[in-house]
Write an enzyme that holds these catalytic residues in place. Structure first.
Site, PDB file in Angstrom:
ATOM      1  N   GLU A   1       0.804  -1.230   0.000  1.00  0.00           N
ATOM      2  CA  GLU A   1       0.000   0.000   0.000  1.00  0.00           C
ATOM      3  C   GLU A   1       0.834   1.276   0.000  1.00  0.00           C
ATOM      4  O   GLU A   1       0.842   2.038   0.972  1.00  0.00           O
ATOM      5  CB  GLU A   1      -0.971   0.007   1.192  1.00  0.00           C
ATOM      6  CG  GLU A   1      -2.054  -1.026   1.061  1.00  0.00           C
ATOM      7  CD  GLU A   1      -3.222  -0.826   2.030  1.00  0.00           C
ATOM      8  OE1 GLU A   1      -4.323  -1.272   1.733  1.00  0.00           O
ATOM      9  OE2 GLU A   1      -3.021  -0.208   3.087  1.00  0.00           O
TER      10      GLU A   1
ATOM     11  N   GLU B   1      -6.908  -7.511  -0.690  1.00  0.00           N
ATOM     12  CA  GLU B   1      -7.433  -7.545   0.677  1.00  0.00           C
ATOM     13  C   GLU B   1      -8.917  -7.182   0.606  1.00  0.00           C
ATOM     14  O   GLU B   1      -9.267  -6.082   0.173  1.00  0.00           O
ATOM     15  CB  GLU B   1      -6.707  -6.534   1.571  1.00  0.00           C
ATOM     16  CG  GLU B   1      -5.224  -6.812   1.709  1.00  0.00           C
ATOM     17  CD  GLU B   1      -4.510  -5.797   2.609  1.00  0.00           C
ATOM     18  OE1 GLU B   1      -5.194  -5.042   3.330  1.00  0.00           O
ATOM     19  OE2 GLU B   1      -3.275  -5.764   2.575  1.00  0.00           O
TER      20      GLU B   1
ATOM     21  N   HIS C   1      -9.510  -5.723  14.494  1.00  0.00           N
ATOM     22  CA  HIS C   1      -9.837  -5.906  13.068  1.00  0.00           C
ATOM     23  C   HIS C   1     -10.204  -7.367  12.824  1.00  0.00           C
ATOM     24  O   HIS C   1      -9.396  -8.267  13.048  1.00  0.00           O
ATOM     25  CB  HIS C   1      -8.614  -5.526  12.240  1.00  0.00           C
ATOM     26  CG  HIS C   1      -8.856  -5.428  10.767  1.00  0.00           C
ATOM     27  ND1 HIS C   1      -9.308  -6.475   9.995  1.00  0.00           N
ATOM     28  CD2 HIS C   1      -8.702  -4.394   9.918  1.00  0.00           C
ATOM     29  CE1 HIS C   1      -9.409  -6.077   8.740  1.00  0.00           C
ATOM     30  NE2 HIS C   1      -9.049  -4.825   8.661  1.00  0.00           N
TER      31      HIS C   1
HETATM   32  C1  GAL Z   1      -4.588  -2.387   4.789  1.00  0.00           C
HETATM   33  C2  GAL Z   1      -3.212  -2.996   4.975  1.00  0.00           C
HETATM   34  C3  GAL Z   1      -3.244  -4.208   5.861  1.00  0.00           C
HETATM   35  C4  GAL Z   1      -4.113  -3.961   7.054  1.00  0.00           C
HETATM   36  C5  GAL Z   1      -5.493  -3.603   6.594  1.00  0.00           C
HETATM   37  C6  GAL Z   1      -6.474  -3.370   7.723  1.00  0.00           C
HETATM   38  O1  GAL Z   1      -4.475  -1.011   4.660  1.00  0.00           O
HETATM   39  O2  GAL Z   1      -2.620  -3.326   3.754  1.00  0.00           O
HETATM   40  O3  GAL Z   1      -1.940  -4.520   6.263  1.00  0.00           O
HETATM   41  O4  GAL Z   1      -3.555  -2.942   7.820  1.00  0.00           O
HETATM   42  O5  GAL Z   1      -5.427  -2.427   5.845  1.00  0.00           O
HETATM   43  O6  GAL Z   1      -7.739  -3.014   7.234  1.00  0.00           O
END
Ligand code: GAL
Length: 635
Positions: free
Chosen positions: A144, A315, A366
């Site tokens: 990211e 993700e 999370h």
């Molecule tokens: C993204 C990131 C992950 C994790 C995720 C949580 O921004 O790539 O490592 O932090 O968010 O939502």
């Protein structure tokens, strides 16, 4: 190609004796891919030059033995603490000039050569060890770019690199002074070494200076990534990718994508709604547990345009996240809906973040597919049905959409430094345009403004495109499409001064924008057809035909049949009318969709997604709330 599912996994977070069970459970859940390694530097090289790969070898073997395909991340987003002893000046600095310290992630400046080389060397070491490993099916470089506001750094390294960059761009200091208009306020420089980064000035720094800094910062990210690409390419045939974000525009993703094979992005629909999108309280309430009905699709369409249609969701939100102001859980069905929506827009892989919720550190709140106590979280139950559905149905094939929306990162930077009104935001303008098109059932391709072949599109829109790229007018003319430029298209030069003669300067269109105004909230200029202009209004002059006017008679939409210019920011009602007019001219059929329904046309299927809270009847089928349905493609 069969679409597949995956998950993000951190073997270094868990005792080794549960890896095999985890891997078996992933396969049982219908998952094919597992991404590992992207934050593991402190375990891969616990001391400088002391490498420990045994655990990663065993993790790869365990996951692969279960039948999973592995995406290996390079760990450059999380340099370990000792790296700062090696490079005390590697940290990025914030706009107040303070270093952004160790203790979270992304703590590096893209302009620091020493750390860039260390990250490249780490990529090479991983490439040598795993590049030909048949279990490694893809590589993710870093994690990211731009997350946590990390594109622009005000460090000494950045200042030094900026001066070099400026010297290359402008060749002579006189050329730079002229291009930026530095005679204004006696800002002229005698040498590139006099130029500082555009921060901590008494009042606004020269917008040209600020825009140059944004271009520079974007180029630094692209080059930083390219260093790891260069290290990995000779060592592997597996595709290289990066996971981009939602509504992060600080670097030119199209430029970075040229070095990669596949685009991917991280989709957190409910987090985005609360954290990253405009919208009134009613809208946010209506979509609280589903996410905005256009946000995911917008990015799917954007990232599909980066690497010849090859893209993934790296993700996917599976439950409540931790980082938005409020973090409700997805409604039952939404994880499946989001997954199918990505496939309908062409994703090859949808990978959930993360396998098991970590009970420690920053992301302990999370959700994952598994709870921290190792029982299934609600999201898990939605992955398997999608995997089964994919296995049963014929593959979804993509087709060129009838509509193209031209997207340009530099325009976002230009309007950020020269907004001329608190509400002028490029992404917002693009997103509202996209939403207006989708509300009428249209499928859309998002393409760079430098696209050279737009033949086959029926409708092309380029709102807010700050500077017309050379040749775009001809490309639009050759496309045969009905085109809409404006508001604020072609009105400034590359160095952010007013286009003279006044823009947009389109061949065959006698039209100039002679004045612009920004409008405060609650101010609207009604249009004769209904709806109104808000946020932004332009005064249009010229002999081009006015197809729409404001109620005071001022021209709003001017054009010659195929090429149109829009002199204001439409509210949703006016957008609907403009799109209806253009679609009629383009002979493009529209559907008036009920609230919450969105469609996606592919070569093989039409999909319907119900983001609303009531069942929707469409095409002879009922789509339940948070549900998806599909039909064979027409014709
Ligand atoms: C993204 C990131 C992950 C994790 C995720 C949580 O921004 O790539 O490592 O932090 O968010 O939502």
């Amino acid at each position: 190609m069969k679409r597949t599912l995956g998950v993000c996994y951190y073997p270094e977070h868990w005792p080794e004796d549960i890896w095999a069970d985890d891997a078996a459970a992933m396969v049982a859940a219908g998952l094919t891919w597992v991404r590992i390694g992207e934050f593991a530097w402190s375990r891969l090289e616990p001391k400088p030059g002391h490498f420990e790969f045994d655990w990663l070898d065993r993790a790869i073997a365990t996951l692969a033995d279960a039948g999973l395909k592995i995406i290996l991340g390079t760990p450059s987003a999380t340099p370990p603490r000792w790296m700062l002893d090696r490079f005390p000046d590697m940290l990025a600095h914030d706009a107040t000039g303070q270093p952004r310290k160790f203790g979270s992630r992304r703590h590096y400046c893209h302009s620091h050569d020493g750390y860039r080389d260390a990250a490249r060397d780490m990529a090479a070491i991983l490439g040598k060890r795993y590049g030909r490993d048949p279990h490694i099916h893809a590589w993710q470089i870093d994690n990211e770019y731009g997350c946590h506001d990390t594109v622009r750094s005000y460090s000494p390294a950045a200042r030094h690199a900026f001066r070099d960059w400026l010297a290359q761009q402008y060749q002579s200091i006189d050329a730079l002074n002229r291009a930026w208009g530095n005679v204004f306020w006696s800002m002229e420089y005698a040498s590139f070494d006099d130029i500082d980064l555009p921060h901590q000035t008494v009042t606004q720094a020269n917008p040209a200076h600020q825009l140059a800094f944004r271009r520079f910062a974007s180029d630094q990210v692209v080059q930083w990534n390219a260093a790891q690409v260069a290290a990995l390419r000779p060592l592997t045939d597996a595709p290289l990718l990066h996971n981009y974000m939602g509504r992060v525009l600080d670097f030119d993703h199209f430029a970075l994508a040229r070095d990669l094979d596949i685009a991917s992005w991280d989709s957190y629909p409910i987090g985005f709604l609360s954290d990253r999108l405009e919208g009134d309280a009613a809208h946010k309430q209506d979509y609280l547990q589903q996410g905005d009905p256009d946000m995911q699709a917008f990015h799917h369409d954007l990232y599909r345009g980066m690497n010849d249609g090859r893209w993934w969701v790296m993700e996917q939100q599976p439950g409540p996240v931790n980082w938005a102001p409020y973090n409700p859980a997805p409604r039952p069905g939404m994880v499946r809906l989001w997954t199918w929506e990505a496939f309908a827009h062409g994703a090859e892989v949808v990978s959930y973040f993360r396998w098991r919720q970590a009970p420690f550190a920053q992301e302990q709140m999370h959700a994952g597919l598994m709870r921290p106590d190792n029982t299934a979280a609600p999201g898990l139950a939605e992955a398997r049905p999608v995997a089964d559905e994919i296995a049963q149905m014929p593959d979804v094939e993509q087709v060129r959409a009838p509509v193209a929306l031209l997207f340009d990162y530099a325009s976002a930077w230009a309007w950020e430094v020269l907004p001329q009104g608190a509400d002028f935001d490029y992404f917002r303008l693009m997103f509202e345009t996209y939403r207006a098109l989708r509300k009428q059932g249209l499928s859309i391709d998002i393409l760079p403004a430098t696209a050279t072949d737009l033949a086959g599109y029926r409708l092309i829109l380029a709102p807010g495109l700050a500077t017309l790229p050379d040749g775009l007018a001809e490309v639009l003319a050759d496309s045969g499409a009905t085109c809409l430029l404006g508001p604020r298209t072609g009105l400034v030069t590359h160095d952010l001064s007013i286009t003279l003669p006044f823009g947009p300067n389109l061949p065959g269109l006698d039209l100039t924008v002679t004045q612009v105004e920004s409008l405060p909230p609650g101010t609207a200029r009604p249009a004769t057809v209904g709806g109104a202009v808000h946020h932004w209004a332009e005064t249009l002059e010229g002999s081009a035909q006015a197809s729409m006017t404001l109620t005071d008679g001022a021209p709003l939409l001017m054009g010659n049949g195929r090429l149109h210019y829009l002199g204001g920011w439409p509210d949703p009602d006016l957008w609907a009318r403009i799109i209806t007019l253009l679609a009629n001219r383009a002979k493009l059929p529209l559907s008036n969709l009920p609230d919450g329904l969105r469609l996606r046309d592919t070569a093989t299927h039409q999909f319907g997604f119900n983001y609303g809270l009531e069942p929707i009847d469409w095409n002879g089928k009922t789509i339940p709330p948070s549900g998806v349905n599909w039909w064979p493609a027409k014709g």
